[in-house]
Design a protein around this motif. Structure first.
Motif, PDB file in Angstrom:
ATOM      1  N   CYS A 127      12.348  19.002  81.135  1.00  0.00           N
ATOM      2  CA  CYS A 127      11.846  17.902  80.312  1.00  0.00           C
ATOM      3  C   CYS A 127      12.974  17.398  79.410  1.00  0.00           C
ATOM      4  CB  CYS A 127      10.669  18.363  79.455  1.00  0.00           C
ATOM      5  SG  CYS A 127      10.131  17.070  78.321  1.00  0.00           S
ATOM      6  N   ASN A 158      12.706  15.535  76.938  1.00  0.00           N
ATOM      7  CA  ASN A 158      12.230  15.327  75.576  1.00  0.00           C
ATOM      8  C   ASN A 158      12.117  16.628  74.790  1.00  0.00           C
ATOM      9  OD1 ASN A 158      11.052  13.909  73.349  1.00  0.00           O
ATOM     10  ND2 ASN A 158       9.062  14.651  74.055  1.00  0.00           N
ATOM     11  N   CYS A 159      11.453  17.649  75.357  1.00  0.00           N
ATOM     12  CA  CYS A 159      11.195  18.869  74.570  1.00  0.00           C
ATOM     13  C   CYS A 159      11.877  20.105  75.141  1.00  0.00           C
ATOM     14  CB  CYS A 159       9.701  19.107  74.420  1.00  0.00           C
ATOM     15  SG  CYS A 159       8.900  19.737  75.893  1.00  0.00           S
ATOM     16  N   GLU A 188      11.165  21.801  77.841  1.00  0.00           N
ATOM     17  CA  GLU A 188      10.299  22.628  78.686  1.00  0.00           C
ATOM     18  C   GLU A 188      10.874  22.701  80.109  1.00  0.00           C
ATOM     19  OE1 GLU A 188       7.830  24.415  77.858  1.00  0.00           O
ATOM     20  OE2 GLU A 188       6.496  24.665  79.567  1.00  0.00           O
ATOM     21  N   CYS A 240       5.882  16.600  82.086  1.00  0.00           N
ATOM     22  CA  CYS A 240       5.938  17.777  81.227  1.00  0.00           C
ATOM     23  C   CYS A 240       4.538  18.264  80.844  1.00  0.00           C
ATOM     24  CB  CYS A 240       6.751  17.453  79.972  1.00  0.00           C
ATOM     25  SG  CYS A 240       6.836  18.835  78.828  1.00  0.00           S
ATOM     26  N   CYS A 259       4.526  17.673  76.785  1.00  0.00           N
ATOM     27  CA  CYS A 259       4.597  16.364  76.114  1.00  0.00           C
ATOM     28  C   CYS A 259       4.450  15.187  77.093  1.00  0.00           C
ATOM     29  CB  CYS A 259       5.892  16.255  75.306  1.00  0.00           C
ATOM     30  SG  CYS A 259       7.367  16.041  76.312  1.00  0.00           S
TER      31      CYS A 259
HETATM   32 ZN    ZN Z   1       8.300  17.903  77.216  1.00  0.00          ZN
END
Ligand code: ZN
Ligand code: ADP
Length: 207
Positions: free
Chosen positions: A125, A127-128, A130, A143, A146
């Motif tokens: 991911c 963004n986060c 994961e 994800c 998120c």
């Molecule tokens: Zn994420």
């Protein structure tokens, strides 16, 4: 508690580190992540780092060490940390020994065949952070935490995977010998929780 996590790419180092972070309240310092940040910086050094990472080769020791040393200065490191992806060579271990006393080393063991299988289907991911796997049940391409669309790392393609595992194979025995009886070995052939269980017991006794 200053810990070192050893394990080939795809052996489950990052996943295990996150479990230790949650229970023992020390930060995870991933040199791979720190160097990926440098690679994105748009500087000449960033371009150099990016080329090493994409090919699966190690970034030069002096560059990696400076990046790590900078991170160790932050206040969240004062009660200890988990090094995820450092040291990767005997020389790096010796450099680290100049500035820090490592309490324990956790070495994750997994067959290379299984590692390759996990890496080619690994997805991240943006963004986060994961990590998921395209072969797992319920995989959607988004994800789980998120809902951002997942991507495949450039170095999770077959050629770069081969290069990374080769580098690991060459370096692991000298590292294990260097740390001697500080090393705790664990297999990650089972689930993440099964891998973590003996590690948790070991760390509770160490505290
Ligand atoms: Zn994420
Ligand atoms: P993996 O463990 O899956 O290979 P990492 O994110 O830990 O992934 O590392 C990715 C890349 O970052 C490595 O192939 C290498 O180019 C660079 N890198 C990470 N840690 C180090 C290190 N200690 N020394 C040199 N290069 C490193």
């Amino acid at each position: 508690m200053k810990l070192v996590l050893l394990g080939a790419a795809g052996s489950g180092k990052g996943t295990l580190a996150k479990k230790i972070v949650a229970d023992f309240n020390i930060p995870q310092l991933s040199t791979g992540d720190l160097l990926r940040e440098v690679a994105k910086s748009g500087t000449a050094l960033g371009e150099e780092v990016k080329a090493y990472q994409q090919s699966g080769a190690l970034v030069p020791d002096n560059v990696t060490f400076e990046v790590l040393k900078d991170r160790l200065k932050k206040s969240d490191c004062k009660n200890g940390y988990i090094l995820d992806g450092y040291p990767r060579t005997l020389n790096q271990a010796k450099m680290l020994a100049e500035i820090a006393d490592v309490d324990a080393v956790i070495s994750i063991e997994l067959d290379f065949e299984e590692i390759v299988k996990r890496l080619v289907s690994r997805r991240n991911c943006p963004n986060c952070g994961e990590i998921d796997n395209a072969e797992y049940q319920g995989y959607t391409g988004f994800c789980r935490k998120c809902q951002t669309p997942l991507f495949q790392r450039d170095d999770d393609k077959p050629e770069a995977i081969k290069a990374r595992l080769e580098v690991y194979k060459q370096n692991i025995t000298p590292l294990i010998n260097f740390y001697g009886d500080k090393v705790f070995k664990v297999s990650s052939a089972g689930t993440p929780d099964e891998t973590y269980k003996p590690v948790k017991l070991f760390l509770e006794r160490l505290k």
